[in-house]
Design a protein around this motif. Structure first.
Motif, PDB file in Angstrom:
ATOM      1  N   GLY A 144       0.809  -1.216   0.000  1.00 19.13           N
ATOM      2  CA  GLY A 144       0.000   0.000   0.000  1.00 19.13           C
ATOM      3  C   GLY A 144       0.838   1.260   0.000  1.00 19.13           C
ATOM      4  O   GLY A 144       0.545   2.212  -0.727  1.00 19.13           O
ATOM      5  N   ALA A 164       0.914   4.207  -2.837  1.00 15.14           N
ATOM      6  CA  ALA A 164       0.578   5.569  -2.443  1.00 15.14           C
ATOM      7  C   ALA A 164       1.675   6.546  -2.859  1.00 15.14           C
ATOM      8  O   ALA A 164       1.390   7.642  -3.364  1.00 15.14           O
ATOM      9  CB  ALA A 164       0.339   5.643  -0.939  1.00 15.14           C
ATOM     10  N   TYR A 167      -4.339   1.175  -0.782  1.00 16.79           N
ATOM     11  CA  TYR A 167      -3.308   1.664   0.122  1.00 16.79           C
ATOM     12  C   TYR A 167      -3.342   1.003   1.506  1.00 16.79           C
ATOM     13  O   TYR A 167      -2.307   0.662   2.062  1.00 16.79           O
ATOM     14  CB  TYR A 167      -3.419   3.180   0.303  1.00 16.79           C
TER      15      TYR A 167
END
Length: 527
Positions: A120, A124, A345
């Motif tokens: 994640g 991101a 994420y």
């Protein structure tokens, strides 16, 4: 906000927490959250911590309802703005959106020994660098011209505004009068040609129609001064003329979608009598002509917001496609932003491939001049419906100039182009006009509605009235896709059956390159 209002909010919040409440058992979220897909995972109700978070968010939601009521005394548009941003804040503050307040994310991090967290965080950081929304689909699964937009055809014309595609016939006989499709310039054309199971283009070709498609150029920032007039005359008018020339037909049917429909309506409204002879029929797919109701996008369109945006547009020369995509996603943030934020994420889930979402994320820039003209003259001033209110290269526009057979097609759940407002177009055109209403949304009910898989219904053959209830009550309801119904309607204006052309293009307009063409593939900075 008055002191009395603040006192009421405080009392409501306190009452929610202090009154005895039934504690939900494991596997059951409280109250209104019981059916909310954000909290369906058992981790939310398996521990006191998860149940506390749900109780807190339920209280926040109830308080937000009262906050929304504070805007009831505002004018209609300001009230809509108030309610929109109150709900946007409520969705953003959901405990599901934050790692430490998402029991499901915490449990998955434990189960995967931290791999979900690493995945994640990596995603991101990549999206932050690209200023991108969370991915809604696995982009690596699709290739335009490979498993998308792969109906055989060729580019037979191009200028600085668009390419014109002609598709290869699939039947021995074809209708003498072709159809030219004008998509929105804010999206790429291949929503009409996703794959063999969804392709509107392939369906029409299989029915023996000669199909041409406009593929708008995706403009670079600072490289175009094109505006509404250029897209009318060098775009729609030119596409109609070349389509007739290549098909050796004096006329063509026209089908246009959304802002492509607005451009086409505007183009027809300034045509001379000789130019109109080229139009056998015109179909406007989810197209506003009267802008008295802006739909959900009206949240972002009012004089102060348009004026504030203008300097930025002038500086860049384009309205970046990503900006438009972000605005559309904000309208349904819970599903279009936060759902993918959590999945990508916080949970580190695999991103599944979805062709419609890939197309939606494949954004296109819009020339600043065109965008500004459109929002000012249509959305703010509603001038398209007014005879003589607009002048395009010295010609005054007149909706009554549309005296050819017209068909308006709209969708029941379209929040971008409200169907009840598109119905007003029946009163503006002077020729014979039909209205067709299908179940579904702006894309899912109209462009993606293949008869082989459609579970939707549609209404047709209603009275010529702009009263939505009266029209729907008098129309015939049918099961299935609207595509065959429209194909039967347009067949009236498509001439006799003739031998299919053996080659694409013509002596005057030879093939330039194979479909899908270079314009749709061009990688353009967002500005």
């Amino acid at each position: 906000m008055t002191p009395d209002s603040l006192q009421r909010l405080f009392e409501d919040w306190t009452r929610h927490w202090m009154l005895p409440q039934q504690t939900p058992g494991e596997g059951a979220a409280p109250g209104a959250l019981a059916s909310d897909p954000r909290f369906k995972d058992p981790a939310w109700t398996a521990t006191p911590y998860g149940r506390f978070l749900l109780k807190w968010y339920e209280a926040a939601g109830q308080t937000a309802q009262h906050v929304g009521e504070l805007g009831n005394q505002l004018p209609a548009h300001q009230k809509n703005l108030w309610n929109f941003y109150v709900q946007y804040a409520v969705d953003a503050l959901s405990p599901s959106n934050y790692f430490l307040t998402n029991p499901q994310a915490l449990q998955k991090a434990l189960d995967t020994q931290g791999k979900s967290v690493l995945t994640g965080l990596t995603r991101a950081l990549e999206d932050l660098q690209n200023n991108a929304l969370p991915a809604s689909t696995d982009a690596s699964a699709f290739t335009v011209g490979g498993n998308l937009a792969n109906t055989a055809g060729a580019v037979v014309f191009q200028n600085e505004v668009f390419q014109l595609l002609q598709y290869q016939p699939l039947t021995a006989k074809v209708s003498a009068v072709p159809v030219v499709v004008v998509p929105p310039c804010v999206n790429k054309y291949y929503a009409f040609d996703l794959n063999e199971q969804k392709s509107f283009v392939k369906y029409l070709v299989e029915q023996g129609m000669q199909v041409f498609m406009v593929s708008w150029r995706n403009p670079h920032a600072g490289t175009t001064q094109a505006g509404w007039e250029e897209y009318i005359y060098d775009g729609v008018h030119k596409a109609i003329k070349v389509t007739c020339d290549v098909a050796s037909s004096p006329r063509t049917n026209l089908l246009a979608w959304c802002i492509g429909g607005a451009l086409s309506f505007s183009a027809l409204s300034v045509m001379t009598a000789a130019e109109k002879k080229r139009i056998a029929s015109a179909t406007f797919l989810t197209t506003l002509v009267d802008y008295s109701d802006h739909g959900d996008v009206g949240i972002f369109i009012d004089p102060p917001q348009v004026a504030a945006m203008e300097p930025r547009l002038r500086m860049k020369g384009v309205m970046p496609g990503q900006d438009l995509a972000k605005a559309m996603a904000m309208l349904h943030a819970k599903d279009s932003i936060w759902h993918f934020y959590v999945s990508n994420y916080l949970l580190g889930d695999n991103i599944p491939p979805f062709d419609v979402l890939y197309w939606n994320s494949d954004t296109a820039n819009v020339p600043a001049n065109l965008y500004q003209y459109y929002v000012e003259n249509m959305y703010l001033k509603n001038l398209m419906r007014e005879p003589g209110a607009l002048q395009l290269r010295g010609r005054k526009s007149d909706p009554g100039n549309l005296d050819m057979p017209c068909c308006f097609v709209s969708a029941t759940e379209d929040h971008i182009v409200p169907w009840k407002t598109t119905l007003l177009g029946l009163d503006l055109v002077s020729g014979p006009a039909e209205f067709l209403l299908t179940e579904g949304g702006h894309v899912s009910g109209t462009v993606i509605n293949h008869p082989a898989k459609s579970r939707k219904s549609y209404w047709f053959n209603g009275p010529r009235t702009t009263d939505p209830e009266a029209w729907q009550a008098g129309a015939e309801k049918h099961q299935g896709s609207w595509w065959p119904e429209w194909q039967r309607w347009v067949a009236q204006f498509s001439g006799k059956q003739v031998a299919a052309p053996q080659a694409l293009g013509s002596a005057d307009w030879p093939v330039i390159e194979a479909a899908p063409g270079s314009y749709v593939l061009e990688i353009v900075p967002q500005g």
